[in-house]
Enzyme design. Structure first.
Site, PDB file in Angstrom:
ATOM      1  N   LYS A 101       1.249  -0.692   0.173  1.00  0.00           N
ATOM      2  CA  LYS A 101       0.410   0.643  -0.174  1.00  0.00           C
ATOM      3  C   LYS A 101       0.722   1.410   0.271  1.00  0.00           C
ATOM      4  O   LYS A 101       1.643   1.132   0.525  1.00  0.00           O
ATOM      5  CB  LYS A 101      -0.542   0.034   1.270  1.00  0.00           C
ATOM      6  N   TYR A 140     -12.058  -3.021  -3.585  1.00  0.00           N
ATOM      7  CA  TYR A 140     -12.779  -2.727  -2.572  1.00  0.00           C
ATOM      8  C   TYR A 140     -14.372  -2.769  -2.370  1.00  0.00           C
ATOM      9  O   TYR A 140     -14.573  -2.483  -0.845  1.00  0.00           O
ATOM     10  CB  TYR A 140     -11.726  -1.290  -1.782  1.00  0.00           C
ATOM     11  N   HIS A 187      -2.596  -5.611   1.428  1.00  0.00           N
ATOM     12  CA  HIS A 187      -3.401  -6.415   1.289  1.00  0.00           C
ATOM     13  C   HIS A 187      -2.802  -7.640   0.547  1.00  0.00           C
ATOM     14  O   HIS A 187      -1.846  -7.820  -0.273  1.00  0.00           O
ATOM     15  CB  HIS A 187      -3.661  -5.839   0.502  1.00  0.00           C
TER      16      HIS A 187
HETATM   17  P1  DAT Z   1      -7.498  -7.213   5.848  1.00  0.00           P
HETATM   18  O1  DAT Z   1      -6.495  -5.993   5.289  1.00  0.00           O
HETATM   19  O2  DAT Z   1      -7.271  -7.831   7.353  1.00  0.00           O
HETATM   20  O3  DAT Z   1      -8.524  -8.648   4.660  1.00  0.00           O
HETATM   21  P2  DAT Z   1     -10.389  -5.881   5.628  1.00  0.00           P
HETATM   22  O4  DAT Z   1     -10.662  -6.611   3.980  1.00  0.00           O
HETATM   23  O5  DAT Z   1     -10.976  -6.084   7.164  1.00  0.00           O
HETATM   24  O6  DAT Z   1      -8.864  -6.028   6.158  1.00  0.00           O
HETATM   25  O7  DAT Z   1     -10.129  -4.474   5.709  1.00  0.00           O
HETATM   26  C1  DAT Z   1      -9.664  -3.487   4.633  1.00  0.00           C
HETATM   27  C2  DAT Z   1      -8.351  -2.429   5.042  1.00  0.00           C
HETATM   28  O8  DAT Z   1      -9.096  -1.568   5.661  1.00  0.00           O
HETATM   29  C3  DAT Z   1      -7.310  -2.937   6.110  1.00  0.00           C
HETATM   30  O9  DAT Z   1      -6.686  -3.504   5.347  1.00  0.00           O
HETATM   31  C4  DAT Z   1      -7.850  -1.798   6.634  1.00  0.00           C
HETATM   32  C5  DAT Z   1      -8.793  -1.182   6.779  1.00  0.00           C
HETATM   33  N1  DAT Z   1      -9.834  -1.585   7.546  1.00  0.00           N
HETATM   34  C6  DAT Z   1     -10.301  -2.139   7.901  1.00  0.00           C
HETATM   35  N2  DAT Z   1     -11.002  -2.343   9.012  1.00  0.00           N
HETATM   36  C7  DAT Z   1     -11.018  -0.810   9.314  1.00  0.00           C
HETATM   37  C8  DAT Z   1     -11.747  -0.232  10.515  1.00  0.00           C
HETATM   38  N3  DAT Z   1     -12.771  -1.249  11.391  1.00  0.00           N
HETATM   39  N4  DAT Z   1     -11.061   1.026  11.339  1.00  0.00           N
HETATM   40  C9  DAT Z   1     -10.481   1.761   9.934  1.00  0.00           C
HETATM   41  N5  DAT Z   1     -10.110   0.916   8.901  1.00  0.00           N
HETATM   42  C10 DAT Z   1     -10.318  -0.654   8.180  1.00  0.00           C
HETATM   43 MG    MG Z   2      -9.640  -8.015   3.387  1.00  0.00          MG
END
Ligand code: DAT
Ligand code: MG
Length: 139
Positions: A11, A51, A121
């Site tokens: 990232k 996303y 990611h």
């Molecule tokens: P990951 O990247 O571990 O798969 P994710 O897909 O749930 O996590 O979320 C995508 C990204 O969004 C993550 O890398 C960081 C951000 N993120 C996730 N949950 C968050 C939260 N509760 N508050 C702020 N940013 C968050």
């Molecule tokens: Mg994810």
């Protein structure tokens, strides 16, 4: 599947901090193969596609803005069980809680921003990997 593939993104925080080599080194040291890589600044349309699952989350807009804030490195890594293996190398989403020894646990911390900035990611399932690789490496 012996030649499983996953999409890894370094990232903008990882690129800005000069951690491209460190992340690639951890993937290679674990024994996975770097199949493809590409450094570029992603646009909104690509990130909204990537996303899509988070569209209704409160951190969605900050996430898209953050991911557009500078160059990223998109990587296809391969190897038996690489999807779960890279998630294990990356560590927990929240870098404060990510275990020491993981990329996020060693290299990231809470910056007090609306979106968590956590260096990398990694695809979370084989369906996501196929979908995400097609977004970042269109044929
Ligand atoms: P990951 O990247 O571990 O798969 P994710 O897909 O749930 O996590 O979320 C995508 C990204 O969004 C993550 O890398 C960081 C951000 N993120 C996730 N949950 C968050 C939260 N509760 N508050 C702020 N940013 C968050
Ligand atoms: Mg994810």
């Amino acid at each position: 599947m012996s030649n499983e593939k996953t999409l890894v993104l370094i990232k903008p925080d990882g690129v800005r901090r000069g951690l491209v080599g460190e992340v690639i080194s951890r993937i290679e040291s674990k024994g996975y193969l770097i199949e493809q890589s590409r450094m570029f600044t992603a646009d909104r349309a690509l990130l909204e596609d990537h996303y899509a699952e988070h569209k209704d989350k409160p951190f969605y807009e900050p996430l898209v803005e953050f991911m557009m804030s500078g160059p990223i490195v998109a990587i296809v890594a391969s190897g038996n069980r690489v999807i779960e293996g890279f998630r294990s190398l990356a560590g927990a989403t929240d870098p404060t809680l990510a275990a020491p020894g993981t990329i996020r646990g060693d290299l990231a911390r809470d910056q007090g921003t609306k979106v968590v900035q956590n260096i990398v990611h990694g695809s979370d399932s084989s369906e996501s990997a196929v979908r995400e690789i097609a977004i970042f490496f269109p044929k």
